[in-house]
Scaffold this motif. Sequence first.
Motif, PDB file in Angstrom:
ATOM      1  N   SER A   1       1.526  -1.274   0.422  1.00 40.63           N
ATOM      2  CA  SER A   1      -0.437  -0.021   0.447  1.00 40.63           C
ATOM      3  C   SER A   1       0.768   1.160   0.003  1.00 40.63           C
ATOM      4  CB  SER A   1      -1.342  -0.106   1.435  1.00 40.63           C
ATOM      5  OG  SER A   1      -0.569   0.233   2.174  1.00 40.63           O
ATOM      6  N   HIS A   2       0.352   2.496  -0.166  1.00 43.34           N
ATOM      7  CA  HIS A   2       1.294   3.680  -0.162  1.00 43.34           C
ATOM      8  C   HIS A   2       1.761   3.640   0.815  1.00 43.34           C
ATOM      9  CE1 HIS A   2      -0.080   5.226  -3.643  1.00 43.34           C
ATOM     10  NE2 HIS A   2      -1.496   4.587  -3.586  1.00 43.34           N
ATOM     11  N   GLU A   3       2.045   3.110   2.485  1.00 46.59           N
ATOM     12  CA  GLU A   3       1.862   3.367   3.821  1.00 46.59           C
ATOM     13  C   GLU A   3       3.119   1.901   4.242  1.00 46.59           C
ATOM     14  OE1 GLU A   3      -1.192   4.038   3.349  1.00 46.59           O
ATOM     15  OE2 GLU A   3      -1.238   5.166   2.860  1.00 46.59           O
TER      16      GLU A   3
ATOM     17  N   THR B   1      11.924   0.863   3.292  1.00 42.52           N
ATOM     18  CA  THR B   1      13.087   2.214   3.360  1.00 42.52           C
ATOM     19  C   THR B   1      12.280   3.639   2.391  1.00 42.52           C
ATOM     20  OG1 THR B   1      13.622   0.877   1.807  1.00 42.52           O
ATOM     21  CG2 THR B   1      14.487   0.676   3.905  1.00 42.52           C
ATOM     22  N   GLU B   2      11.164   3.434   1.618  1.00 40.98           N
ATOM     23  CA  GLU B   2      11.106   4.163   0.559  1.00 40.98           C
ATOM     24  C   GLU B   2       9.004   3.649   0.494  1.00 40.98           C
ATOM     25  OE1 GLU B   2      13.120   4.056  -3.279  1.00 40.98           O
ATOM     26  OE2 GLU B   2      14.976   3.621  -2.419  1.00 40.98           O
ATOM     27  N   PRO B   3       8.251   4.989   1.073  1.00 40.35           N
ATOM     28  CA  PRO B   3       7.419   4.412   0.356  1.00 40.35           C
ATOM     29  C   PRO B   3       6.721   3.809  -0.716  1.00 40.35           C
ATOM     30  CG  PRO B   3       7.472   7.034   0.485  1.00 40.35           C
ATOM     31  CD  PRO B   3       8.399   6.109   0.906  1.00 40.35           C
ATOM     32  N   PRO B   4       6.110   3.122  -0.832  1.00 45.91           N
ATOM     33  CA  PRO B   4       5.663   2.049  -2.268  1.00 45.91           C
ATOM     34  C   PRO B   4       5.026   3.412  -2.968  1.00 45.91           C
ATOM     35  CG  PRO B   4       4.731   0.848  -0.083  1.00 45.91           C
ATOM     36  CD  PRO B   4       5.145   2.460   0.318  1.00 45.91           C
ATOM     37  N   ARG B   5       5.446   3.177  -3.982  1.00 48.42           N
ATOM     38  CA  ARG B   5       5.336   4.107  -6.020  1.00 48.42           C
ATOM     39  C   ARG B   5       3.876   3.866  -5.652  1.00 48.42           C
ATOM     40  NH1 ARG B   5      10.002   3.986  -9.793  1.00 48.42           N
ATOM     41  NH2 ARG B   5      11.933   4.018  -7.862  1.00 48.42           N
ATOM     42  N   GLN B   6       3.312   2.364  -5.978  1.00 48.72           N
ATOM     43  CA  GLN B   6       1.895   2.891  -6.262  1.00 48.72           C
ATOM     44  C   GLN B   6       1.060   1.214  -5.416  1.00 48.72           C
ATOM     45  OE1 GLN B   6       1.551   1.860 -10.225  1.00 48.72           O
ATOM     46  NE2 GLN B   6       3.106   0.662 -10.620  1.00 48.72           N
ATOM     47  N   THR B   7      -0.045   1.004  -5.308  1.00 45.68           N
ATOM     48  CA  THR B   7      -0.236  -0.255  -4.774  1.00 45.68           C
ATOM     49  C   THR B   7      -0.456  -1.195  -5.675  1.00 45.68           C
ATOM     50  OG1 THR B   7      -2.366   0.041  -5.433  1.00 45.68           O
ATOM     51  CG2 THR B   7      -2.034   0.630  -2.765  1.00 45.68           C
ATOM     52  N   TRP B   8      -0.067  -1.983  -5.102  1.00 51.20           N
ATOM     53  CA  TRP B   8       0.857  -3.897  -5.569  1.00 51.20           C
ATOM     54  C   TRP B   8       0.108  -5.040  -5.299  1.00 51.20           C
ATOM     55  CZ3 TRP B   8       3.833  -8.097  -5.394  1.00 51.20           C
ATOM     56  CH2 TRP B   8       3.606  -9.163  -6.118  1.00 51.20           C
ATOM     57  N   ALA B   9      -0.474  -5.872  -5.262  1.00 51.41           N
ATOM     58  CA  ALA B   9      -0.432  -7.425  -4.449  1.00 51.41           C
ATOM     59  C   ALA B   9      -0.387  -8.030  -5.627  1.00 51.41           C
ATOM     60  CB  ALA B   9      -2.230  -7.238  -4.402  1.00 51.41           C
ATOM     61  N   GLY B  10       0.210  -9.454  -5.411  1.00 53.13           N
ATOM     62  CA  GLY B  10       0.882 -10.694  -5.828  1.00 53.13           C
ATOM     63  C   GLY B  10       0.504 -12.102  -4.764  1.00 53.13           C
ATOM     64  N   THR B  11       0.665 -13.347  -5.024  1.00 52.46           N
ATOM     65  CA  THR B  11       1.121 -14.228  -4.303  1.00 52.46           C
ATOM     66  C   THR B  11       2.313 -14.973  -4.963  1.00 52.46           C
ATOM     67  OG1 THR B  11      -1.493 -14.534  -3.790  1.00 52.46           O
ATOM     68  CG2 THR B  11       0.298 -16.321  -3.087  1.00 52.46           C
ATOM     69  N   VAL B  12       3.317 -14.690  -4.364  1.00 54.06           N
ATOM     70  CA  VAL B  12       4.843 -15.751  -4.869  1.00 54.06           C
ATOM     71  C   VAL B  12       5.012 -16.760  -4.375  1.00 54.06           C
ATOM     72  CG1 VAL B  12       6.850 -14.889  -4.922  1.00 54.06           C
ATOM     73  CG2 VAL B  12       5.698 -13.029  -4.284  1.00 54.06           C
ATOM     74  N   ASN B  13       6.443 -17.594  -5.178  1.00 50.96           N
ATOM     75  CA  ASN B  13       6.064 -19.127  -5.003  1.00 50.96           C
ATOM     76  C   ASN B  13       6.822 -19.292  -3.993  1.00 50.96           C
ATOM     77  OD1 ASN B  13       7.843 -21.522  -5.170  1.00 50.96           O
ATOM     78  ND2 ASN B  13       6.630 -21.605  -7.041  1.00 50.96           N
ATOM     79  N   GLY B  14       5.984 -20.107  -2.800  1.00 57.00           N
ATOM     80  CA  GLY B  14       6.883 -19.580  -1.447  1.00 57.00           C
ATOM     81  C   GLY B  14       8.507 -20.560  -1.459  1.00 57.00           C
ATOM     82  N   ASP B  15       8.680 -21.039  -2.053  1.00 56.97           N
ATOM     83  CA  ASP B  15      10.178 -22.072  -2.703  1.00 56.97           C
ATOM     84  C   ASP B  15      10.674 -21.293  -2.801  1.00 56.97           C
ATOM     85  OD1 ASP B  15       9.055 -24.628  -1.086  1.00 56.97           O
ATOM     86  OD2 ASP B  15       8.576 -25.719  -3.005  1.00 56.97           O
ATOM     87  N   GLU B  16      10.205 -20.724  -4.005  1.00 54.70           N
ATOM     88  CA  GLU B  16      11.007 -20.093  -4.595  1.00 54.70           C
ATOM     89  C   GLU B  16      11.838 -19.016  -3.732  1.00 54.70           C
ATOM     90  OE1 GLU B  16       9.711 -18.739  -8.696  1.00 54.70           O
ATOM     91  OE2 GLU B  16       9.975 -21.160  -8.931  1.00 54.70           O
TER      92      GLU B  16
END
Length: 364
Positions: A154-156, A176-191
């Motif tokens: 999120s932005h915070e 450390t830097e505010p996110p530039r925009q909102t984003w969401a995704g589910t990442v491969n846990g093993d990787e």
Amino acid sequence: MPNSELMPIGVFAQRSGLTSSALRFYADSGLLPPAEVDPISGYRYYSADQVARATVLRQLREIAMPLSGVEAVLGSGADEASRLLDEHVSKVVGDAAAAQQKAAVIKSALGNVPGLPITALKGPVLADAVEQVLTATAHEPGMPVLAGLRIEASHEAVTLTATDRYRLSTRTLVPTEPPRQTWAGTVNGDELRAAVAEIRRSALVRLEAVPHGIWLRVADREDRHCRLLPEEFPDYRLMLVSLGEVTTRVTVSKDLLLRALEEHPGERIALHVAACGVNVVSADDEHPDIPLSATATGQALQVGFELTTLYPAVSTAIGPDVMLDLRGNDQPVTIRSADRGDLTTLAMPIKSAIPPEKDDEEHP
């Protein structure tokens, strides 16, 4: 004339599951020579005793074991053969994972789409968070998303979440830097697990989204690519908002609770919370309860857990003391640090076989 007890190559092929051409190849390689060869016709005959060896040979080749490995397994005892099999499978799995990684990187480059910068996080902090949250994952057939880690920017803040349906773990990180925009995704846990060592040694990690994956960009080290899982992540927020009211709250030393769980002899555990503290309850009379000093408020309550559910939830908590919010013996228990709220784990209780305590009076 061949021995009447021998079988021609065609019959042996049917019995062993190997083709006649494969049998000729394995005979020439020395792995499975025929029992007898007609000196005039050159026709090959096999004995019934050779069927077992031929079957194992076929099975080994079906798992892509090279001829040198097949020869070593067939010439070894059971223990050494098992070790060689484990070694081969480990290599195959490792090669497959590496191929998946390379294929994902190639696919990302094929689109020639520039990465989308998301945010930047301290490497050691991100590595710890990934390891903590991934304890709530599971490899379950038909539900690969349960082995993934949900990243939401999120932005915070950046939130990491995972669930195996028995636990739900979520941690919020301040970038450390505010996110530039909102984003969401589910990442491969093993990787992600495989990338933790590199992340931890990097002062700063920049997250960059690309089609079907994310890049973990680090300075002076190899960037790591992790694939995104296409399946929909469970609606964990709905579960969080539907939690019942907390009826019992207890604060206890993390180390003491973990030690008690380690000393408990069974696969299931019960916590009895009362005014005097917490008792780790045993299911039989042979093993005494383990009393722990704790601060408790609300109703006296006994809740049962699988040890494999409760222990990881407690062990990943941040700080010396953990706070448990209980809502009844059949409702999820919230486990978090007593003084920090950025990592929260929910653990599902079980119907305990341990009789409940009779003294269920409220205490202050």
